[in-house]
Scaffold this motif. Sequence first.
Motif, mmCIF file in Angstrom:
data_model
loop_
_atom_site.group_PDB
_atom_site.id
_atom_site.type_symbol
_atom_site.label_atom_id
_atom_site.label_comp_id
_atom_site.label_asym_id
_atom_site.label_seq_id
_atom_site.Cartn_x
_atom_site.Cartn_y
_atom_site.Cartn_z
ATOM 1 N N TRP A 1 0.897 -1.113 0.099
ATOM 2 C CA TRP A 1 -0.032 0.034 -0.059
ATOM 3 C C TRP A 1 1.000 1.155 0.190
ATOM 4 C CZ3 TRP A 1 0.448 3.721 3.708
ATOM 5 C CH2 TRP A 1 0.958 3.351 4.702
ATOM 6 N N TYR A 2 2.185 1.255 0.934
ATOM 7 C CA TYR A 2 2.824 2.573 0.928
ATOM 8 C C TYR A 2 3.472 2.801 -0.422
ATOM 9 C CZ TYR A 2 5.915 5.885 3.089
ATOM 10 O OH TYR A 2 6.588 7.211 2.926
ATOM 11 N N SER A 3 4.089 1.553 -1.136
ATOM 12 C CA SER A 3 4.924 1.978 -2.414
ATOM 13 C C SER A 3 3.580 2.345 -3.406
ATOM 14 C CB SER A 3 5.533 0.573 -2.625
ATOM 15 O OG SER A 3 4.717 -0.374 -2.867
ATOM 16 N N SER B 1 7.330 5.999 10.048
ATOM 17 C CA SER B 1 7.584 5.468 9.064
ATOM 18 C C SER B 1 7.183 3.933 8.800
ATOM 19 C CB SER B 1 9.207 5.337 8.881
ATOM 20 O OG SER B 1 9.494 4.504 7.616
ATOM 21 N N PRO B 2 6.273 3.505 7.763
ATOM 22 C CA PRO B 2 5.877 2.259 7.699
ATOM 23 C C PRO B 2 6.667 1.257 7.480
ATOM 24 C CG PRO B 2 5.170 3.476 5.863
ATOM 25 C CD PRO B 2 5.863 4.520 6.721
ATOM 26 N N TRP B 3 7.738 1.425 6.837
ATOM 27 C CA TRP B 3 9.007 0.562 6.483
ATOM 28 C C TRP B 3 10.111 0.623 7.405
ATOM 29 C CZ3 TRP B 3 9.329 1.695 0.318
ATOM 30 C CH2 TRP B 3 8.058 0.924 0.075
ATOM 31 N N VAL C 1 1.927 9.431 8.489
ATOM 32 C CA VAL C 1 2.732 8.515 7.308
ATOM 33 C C VAL C 1 2.886 9.180 6.001
ATOM 34 C CG1 VAL C 1 2.769 6.427 6.184
ATOM 35 C CG2 VAL C 1 1.857 6.496 8.576
ATOM 36 N N HIS C 2 1.921 10.165 5.794
ATOM 37 C CA HIS C 2 1.955 10.780 4.358
ATOM 38 C C HIS C 2 1.160 12.085 4.422
ATOM 39 C CE1 HIS C 2 2.964 11.011 0.042
ATOM 40 N NE2 HIS C 2 1.817 11.182 0.125
#
Length: 510
Positions: free
Chosen positions: A153-155, A499-501, A473-474
């Motif tokens: 989802w983030y990418s 940061s999700p990663w 997150v964004h």
Amino acid sequence: MWTDGGVVACQHRKAAEVGAAVLASGGDAMDAAVATSFAVGVVEPWMSGPMGGGMTTLWRAGEARAETIEFGMRSPAGLDVADYPLEPGRQAADLFPWTRVQDDRNILGATSVAVPGTVAGMALAHERYGTKDWADLLAPAVALAEEGMQLDWYSSLLIASAARQLAQDPDAAAMFLADGQWPDIAGWTTAATARLDQRTHAATLRRLADHGAQDFYDGAIAGMLVEDVRAKGGCLSLDDLRAYRAQAAMPRTIHYRNAVIHAPSGLSAGSELVKTLQQMEAAFLPGEAPTAASYGALASGLGAAYRDRLAHGGDTGESPRAPACTTSFSVVDRRGNMVNVTQTLLSMFGSHVVSPQTGMLLNNGIMWFDPEPGKPNSLAPGKRCLMNVCPTVGQVGDRMFAIGASGGRKILPAVANLVSFMVDFGMDLEAAFHTPRIDASGATGTVMDEDLPPDVAEALASLGPVATAKRTVHPYAFAVPAGVMREAGRNCGATEIMSPWGDAVHEGEV
């Protein structure tokens, strides 16, 4: 979590795991940094990679010595300023509010590509401090690229945010988009795993592993890169690549209260960090927790440092709509050697152009220059780029730390916040990363975390306009830091909490 082993803190856990595995095999912190650098360029390809540049600040425990390795980008020697005609009265559309260049030629496409330095920087670091074979350190990145970066989802969110620009380059569109125009995203209920096709990227890394870094600057990879850039209208040449050199230098070392801070050398934000800390030291006394006075002193110091930078460094600001870019990671090994690497393509997705023969996104380092003539940082051929990176090492009491951040001009405020939290208020790394921060990178006002109390807002308002922002997150209203700390022979690491990663991985986990 504290551990006797080494730790890697990185914006992507998979890259951190690569570095931690190197530490677990007995590698030096610099071995882990080299491996992590190439790995994160695969799993976070729009932030950094071999086609970018950056800086490293390191600490050698046995010698009690700090050093900076500079590998920033340069403008090509064949660049013609006349190829970047201005559109007076219009502002550029990306990170810096320069006067707009026709067709955004300094921001998008092959005309925005500068001479990359990351490979030379990692090679110099490996030559000076590496203990593992170069090819072995690149092997994990090759494997990750063969597999292809997983699209989650983030990418998907990040690719979607840049889809319009990526669609303008056929090779970028083929890599990141479906049918050349839509983000290639798996359905939200599907069990299938979608991945980028990075096999060409893998082949380039494999050649780099087998033939060494020189192939990137005077070999087959160099030839492919130059051919691709020139075919798309850029002016990068083989002579530019052959002439490129990374360099090791003494950092900007200062005493700040009871701490020693090693800020990066060269065309970084190191000079401004030093000025900010020097002003803060005279402005308030340390205590148990940050106060309105300490945040006010931080904002005032950052404002003064940025005004000086704008006048004399040539970097005249960043748009508040700018996306976070760059990647930063920190490493500490079991012997106490430390390193922070901050590397970038500049904008997110760089030039939004992929070199088809290498399979890699290209930087847009030309955007770092002011396209108007007669300025300290005006665009010109063969010129070093002024960077916002600030990889920093410090010692306070019996604690050592290495920190850095991504996020353009927001990097310096993040590093200054964290240094203050650890030095002025005795925080450990975890507490520092969880404490609300301010950002004063605009030089005319301050953005404060909405969780800070009203008296902080009042103190900041006395200096200029104040806006509040939520830590999310964004998008990121503040920079995205990563750091490691060592105390009494034990190590820990931390990354931006939103940061999700990002994650810190110790060698015992791999």
